[in-house]
Design a protein around this motif. Sequence first.
Motif, PDB file in Angstrom:
ATOM      1  N   PHE A  34       0.952 -46.014  42.983  1.00 45.71           N
ATOM      2  CA  PHE A  34      -0.416 -45.321  43.241  1.00 45.71           C
ATOM      3  C   PHE A  34      -1.217 -46.820  43.638  1.00 45.71           C
ATOM      4  CE2 PHE A  34       1.533 -42.495  40.514  1.00 45.71           C
ATOM      5  CZ  PHE A  34       1.478 -41.245  41.355  1.00 45.71           C
ATOM      6  N   VAL A  35      -1.941 -47.015  44.585  1.00 44.09           N
ATOM      7  CA  VAL A  35      -2.602 -48.120  44.823  1.00 44.09           C
ATOM      8  C   VAL A  35      -3.717 -47.751  45.719  1.00 44.09           C
ATOM      9  CG1 VAL A  35      -0.555 -49.635  44.927  1.00 44.09           C
ATOM     10  CG2 VAL A  35      -1.399 -48.444  46.905  1.00 44.09           C
ATOM     11  N   HIS A  36      -4.911 -48.785  45.716  1.00 45.13           N
ATOM     12  CA  HIS A  36      -6.162 -48.391  46.281  1.00 45.13           C
ATOM     13  C   HIS A  36      -6.042 -48.861  47.906  1.00 45.13           C
ATOM     14  CE1 HIS A  36      -8.857 -47.948  42.782  1.00 45.13           C
ATOM     15  NE2 HIS A  36      -8.020 -49.070  42.292  1.00 45.13           N
ATOM     16  N   THR A  37      -6.756 -48.412  48.784  1.00 40.54           N
ATOM     17  CA  THR A  37      -6.870 -48.429  50.040  1.00 40.54           C
ATOM     18  C   THR A  37      -6.596 -49.877  50.610  1.00 40.54           C
ATOM     19  OG1 THR A  37      -8.046 -46.316  50.565  1.00 40.54           O
ATOM     20  CG2 THR A  37      -7.879 -47.889  52.236  1.00 40.54           C
ATOM     21  N   ARG A  38      -7.173 -50.834  49.808  1.00 40.60           N
ATOM     22  CA  ARG A  38      -6.793 -52.128  50.088  1.00 40.60           C
ATOM     23  C   ARG A  38      -6.392 -52.574  48.783  1.00 40.60           C
ATOM     24  NH1 ARG A  38     -11.106 -50.115  52.381  1.00 40.60           N
ATOM     25  NH2 ARG A  38     -11.663 -50.739  54.742  1.00 40.60           N
ATOM     26  N   SER A  39      -5.115 -53.219  49.048  1.00 39.38           N
ATOM     27  CA  SER A  39      -4.157 -53.716  47.717  1.00 39.38           C
ATOM     28  C   SER A  39      -3.517 -55.104  48.145  1.00 39.38           C
ATOM     29  CB  SER A  39      -3.362 -52.717  47.499  1.00 39.38           C
ATOM     30  OG  SER A  39      -2.597 -52.516  48.474  1.00 39.38           O
ATOM     31  N   ILE A  40      -2.989 -55.640  47.229  1.00 42.96           N
ATOM     32  CA  ILE A  40      -2.055 -56.797  47.560  1.00 42.96           C
ATOM     33  C   ILE A  40      -0.721 -56.521  47.652  1.00 42.96           C
ATOM     34  CG2 ILE A  40      -1.465 -59.115  46.519  1.00 42.96           C
ATOM     35  CD1 ILE A  40      -3.781 -59.043  44.592  1.00 42.96           C
ATOM     36  N   ASP A  41      -0.170 -56.503  48.872  1.00 39.93           N
ATOM     37  CA  ASP A  41       1.182 -56.041  49.208  1.00 39.93           C
ATOM     38  C   ASP A  41       2.193 -56.838  48.713  1.00 39.93           C
ATOM     39  OD1 ASP A  41       2.907 -54.084  50.522  1.00 39.93           O
ATOM     40  OD2 ASP A  41       3.607 -55.839  51.986  1.00 39.93           O
ATOM     41  N   ASN A  42       2.134 -57.992  48.612  1.00 39.19           N
ATOM     42  CA  ASN A  42       3.120 -58.852  47.914  1.00 39.19           C
ATOM     43  C   ASN A  42       2.595 -60.306  47.892  1.00 39.19           C
ATOM     44  OD1 ASN A  42       4.510 -60.350  50.287  1.00 39.19           O
ATOM     45  ND2 ASN A  42       4.992 -58.209  50.923  1.00 39.19           N
ATOM     46  N   VAL A  76       5.973 -66.948  46.186  1.00 40.17           N
ATOM     47  CA  VAL A  76       5.801 -67.738  45.415  1.00 40.17           C
ATOM     48  C   VAL A  76       6.690 -69.097  45.428  1.00 40.17           C
ATOM     49  CG1 VAL A  76       5.180 -68.420  43.003  1.00 40.17           C
ATOM     50  CG2 VAL A  76       4.622 -66.162  43.841  1.00 40.17           C
ATOM     51  N   THR A  77       6.274 -70.333  45.812  1.00 39.32           N
ATOM     52  CA  THR A  77       7.042 -71.330  46.173  1.00 39.32           C
ATOM     53  C   THR A  77       6.589 -72.424  45.197  1.00 39.32           C
ATOM     54  OG1 THR A  77       7.293 -70.726  48.317  1.00 39.32           O
ATOM     55  CG2 THR A  77       8.170 -72.924  47.546  1.00 39.32           C
ATOM     56  N   PRO A  78       7.636 -72.896  43.981  1.00 34.43           N
ATOM     57  CA  PRO A  78       7.160 -73.804  43.157  1.00 34.43           C
ATOM     58  C   PRO A  78       7.401 -75.287  44.022  1.00 34.43           C
ATOM     59  CG  PRO A  78       9.298 -73.098  42.539  1.00 34.43           C
ATOM     60  CD  PRO A  78       8.726 -72.241  43.598  1.00 34.43           C
ATOM     61  N   ASN A  79       6.643 -76.175  43.149  1.00 33.63           N
ATOM     62  CA  ASN A  79       7.143 -77.689  43.902  1.00 33.63           C
ATOM     63  C   ASN A  79       6.755 -78.681  42.814  1.00 33.63           C
ATOM     64  OD1 ASN A  79       6.757 -80.306  45.158  1.00 33.63           O
ATOM     65  ND2 ASN A  79       5.826 -79.477  46.916  1.00 33.63           N
ATOM     66  N   ILE A  80       8.060 -78.890  42.207  1.00 32.43           N
ATOM     67  CA  ILE A  80       8.146 -79.684  40.787  1.00 32.43           C
ATOM     68  C   ILE A  80       7.582 -81.159  41.337  1.00 32.43           C
ATOM     69  CG2 ILE A  80       9.540 -77.922  39.781  1.00 32.43           C
ATOM     70  CD1 ILE A  80      11.483 -80.498  39.694  1.00 32.43           C
ATOM     71  N   ASP A  81       7.780 -81.574  42.275  1.00 29.52           N
ATOM     72  CA  ASP A  81       7.744 -82.914  42.839  1.00 29.52           C
ATOM     73  C   ASP A  81       6.064 -83.283  42.860  1.00 29.52           C
ATOM     74  OD1 ASP A  81      10.354 -83.571  42.969  1.00 29.52           O
ATOM     75  OD2 ASP A  81      10.673 -83.015  44.862  1.00 29.52           O
ATOM     76  N   HIS A  82       5.312 -82.190  43.034  1.00 29.00           N
ATOM     77  CA  HIS A  82       4.015 -82.212  43.305  1.00 29.00           C
ATOM     78  C   HIS A  82       3.267 -81.824  42.038  1.00 29.00           C
ATOM     79  CE1 HIS A  82       4.961 -83.414  47.264  1.00 29.00           C
ATOM     80  NE2 HIS A  82       4.087 -84.167  47.300  1.00 29.00           N
ATOM     81  N   ASN A  83       4.117 -81.217  41.091  1.00 25.05           N
ATOM     82  CA  ASN A  83       3.584 -80.612  39.709  1.00 25.05           C
ATOM     83  C   ASN A  83       2.515 -79.197  40.438  1.00 25.05           C
ATOM     84  OD1 ASN A  83       4.551 -82.262  37.832  1.00 25.05           O
ATOM     85  ND2 ASN A  83       3.112 -83.636  38.843  1.00 25.05           N
ATOM     86  N   SER A  84       3.110 -78.528  41.371  1.00 28.18           N
ATOM     87  CA  SER A  84       2.076 -77.529  42.047  1.00 28.18           C
ATOM     88  C   SER A  84       2.960 -76.203  42.422  1.00 28.18           C
ATOM     89  CB  SER A  84       1.356 -77.758  43.253  1.00 28.18           C
ATOM     90  OG  SER A  84       2.275 -78.306  44.268  1.00 28.18           O
ATOM     91  N   VAL A  85       2.262 -74.919  42.594  1.00 25.91           N
ATOM     92  CA  VAL A  85       2.974 -73.839  43.038  1.00 25.91           C
ATOM     93  C   VAL A  85       2.091 -73.345  44.356  1.00 25.91           C
ATOM     94  CG1 VAL A  85       1.716 -72.707  41.393  1.00 25.91           C
ATOM     95  CG2 VAL A  85       3.899 -71.700  42.295  1.00 25.91           C
ATOM     96  N   ALA A  86       2.768 -72.731  45.350  1.00 22.61           N
ATOM     97  CA  ALA A  86       2.079 -72.162  46.206  1.00 22.61           C
ATOM     98  C   ALA A  86       2.152 -70.696  46.558  1.00 22.61           C
ATOM     99  CB  ALA A  86       2.773 -72.646  47.620  1.00 22.61           C
ATOM    100  N   PHE A  87       1.037 -70.104  46.842  1.00 21.94           N
ATOM    101  CA  PHE A  87       1.168 -68.523  46.744  1.00 21.94           C
ATOM    102  C   PHE A  87       0.696 -68.161  48.297  1.00 21.94           C
ATOM    103  CE2 PHE A  87      -0.264 -69.760  42.458  1.00 21.94           C
ATOM    104  CZ  PHE A  87       0.674 -69.002  41.773  1.00 21.94           C
ATOM    105  N   GLU A  88       1.445 -67.137  48.910  1.00 17.98           N
ATOM    106  CA  GLU A  88       1.190 -66.677  50.010  1.00 17.98           C
ATOM    107  C   GLU A  88       1.080 -65.256  49.793  1.00 17.98           C
ATOM    108  OE1 GLU A  88       4.098 -67.737  53.107  1.00 17.98           O
ATOM    109  OE2 GLU A  88       4.626 -69.337  51.775  1.00 17.98           O
ATOM    110  N   TYR A  89      -0.119 -64.550  49.987  1.00 18.40           N
ATOM    111  CA  TYR A  89      -0.461 -63.206  49.914  1.00 18.40           C
ATOM    112  C   TYR A  89      -0.707 -62.635  51.069  1.00 18.40           C
ATOM    113  CZ  TYR A  89      -3.016 -65.969  45.951  1.00 18.40           C
ATOM    114  OH  TYR A  89      -3.030 -66.787  45.038  1.00 18.40           O
ATOM    115  N   LYS A  90      -0.143 -61.354  51.006  1.00 18.14           N
ATOM    116  CA  LYS A  90       0.040 -60.638  52.219  1.00 18.14           C
ATOM    117  C   LYS A  90      -0.895 -59.208  51.425  1.00 18.14           C
ATOM    118  CE  LYS A  90       2.848 -57.593  55.323  1.00 18.14           C
ATOM    119  NZ  LYS A  90       4.140 -57.131  55.611  1.00 18.14           N
TER     120      LYS A  90
END
Length: 587
Positions: A182-190, A193-207
């Motif tokens: 059960f979700v609201h009309t507007r929601s985060i579908d998925n 997540v992509t880790p990058n250990i060489d740059h000590n970072s993590v990338a998020f792509e939100y749909k």
Amino acid sequence: MTANNTTYERTEYPRPQYVRESWSNLNGNWKFAFDDQNRGESENWYAQPSFSTDIKVPFTYETKASGIGEEKFHPYIWYKRDFDIPEKEKDKRVLLRFQASDYLTKVWINGSFIGEHAGGNAAFSFDITNAVNITEKNELVVKVEDSNSCFQPRGKQRWMDENFGCWYVQNTGIWQTVWLEFVHTRSIDNVKVTPNIDHNSVAFEYKLNGEIDDSYRIDTKITFNGQLVKKVSITPTRANANMEVELLSEMHEWKVMLWSPEQPNLYDVEYRLLKNDEVVDEVTSYFGMRKVSTKDGQVLLNNRPIYQKLLLDQGYWTETMLTPPSDEAMLEDIDKTMAMGFNGVRKHQKIEDDRFLYWCDKKGLLVWSEMAATYEFSDEAVENFTKQWLEVMQQNYNHPCIITWVPFNESWGIPNILTDKKQQAFTESIYYLSKAIDSERPVIVNDGWEHTISDIIALHDYEEVGKIFYDRYKDKDNILGNKIPHNNQKYAFANGYEYKGQPVILTEYGGIAFNEGNGWGYGNQVDSEEEFLNRYKDITDAIKDIPYISGYCYTQTTDVQQEINGLLNEDRTPKIDMEKIKKINDA
């Protein structure tokens, strides 16, 4: 329903890597019917279902756990159950989710057709909001169509009336959890997540779902062992948003906690979608910081060589077949695999339950994710495979335990790849398509032999004698230069392709069976634990002695129906002292 006095229930949350609090489990007792003449749709069974048989979902009718246990193939089957919308969820959208159903699944709610999905391996869902009654009981009817077609990805499911070779009883219909979210009309579908250990970072792509304007923002909160690492926000300008977050933190001397088999560190993450500072959607998840790469003939994990000691794991159980019977059963397989000194599994011809992958993430067991094969080559097979492989990759991308993608195995579905340019081109297209979705993990094209382009050269050889194996493989150029068939039958590369320095791993060997009178293994059967261990040590040591081979995968974890070459019986009792296996693996 019971089988051998065991009651099987799948009540766990089905998707532990993307958790919402608002959900209802639809597993359990459903009504069921066979429809061998395919009359159901023309006779409107979806509108007036009167199915007399009971079945326990998510176990297929072929299993004892389903309460039916009939192994004969039925191409058309129907399910029916009722459900209510909980009072607290009546202002939300209603999503009907199937973790997996094999093969063509059609859905009706209260007599209205909702949609269909083709494929037996990936999760899928339908928005049923406009079809449900929020104050009355709702009727869910499902029809599943299957076939013996070799153009559909079927893995180890037989397409003949009886088991043969290493192909087993078919798997028809719903075989993983069915649930409502059960979700609201507007929601985060998925979120990808992509880790990058060489740059000590993590990338998020939100749909995102629904129309989004500048009154919305996404908050992302990252913690480790309950300690706050970062909390960041982004204002999406459309239905997608991207963000990269640096993870350096003073909470630990290493600043960033990496994921590995020895230390399977996981960051927890909470996503919130807000409108004018009011939360409209909230999801909890996790991710692992790890990197998989190849260099100088080695597979690297977090920029360090890793010697992979894998088990071929087909994920079958006696009374539930492809459906894991419980969390405890999945954990038992993982724990016993690790207790025998293996650091990973090659999930063979099966896309495993998401909860199995969750526990591998938690415990640090490496996973090679292998697609279920087709067995003939055609335009239809190409289309089926490509669409379903993309679904699988996108569904399981975020699991840190998955370190290798395996779309093809032993030329299944591409039988003439050695010389056929069309089949070679198909494998190349899948390789590059896989890289477009995931540039981080190695992709193996045709595990076993006759590789085209591949990040790892994965070879299969069931030689029994260590010295014979060593003498065959000691000259690297003989094997990788296609001068001799590496297993006396098949060449390492398809015509027109050559070795380019990739890591080499022996991804099937062993398969030793005890002489028990029924079933088969590879080569001569053994009569005692001592004979087994001598042969296991002999061939395993020979593999380790070949310097350019950087890992192995033993066949296999458990017996599967007529194939009795498991280290464990099908009921998971060990055939050999597990500590003795571990000692050989660790040597």
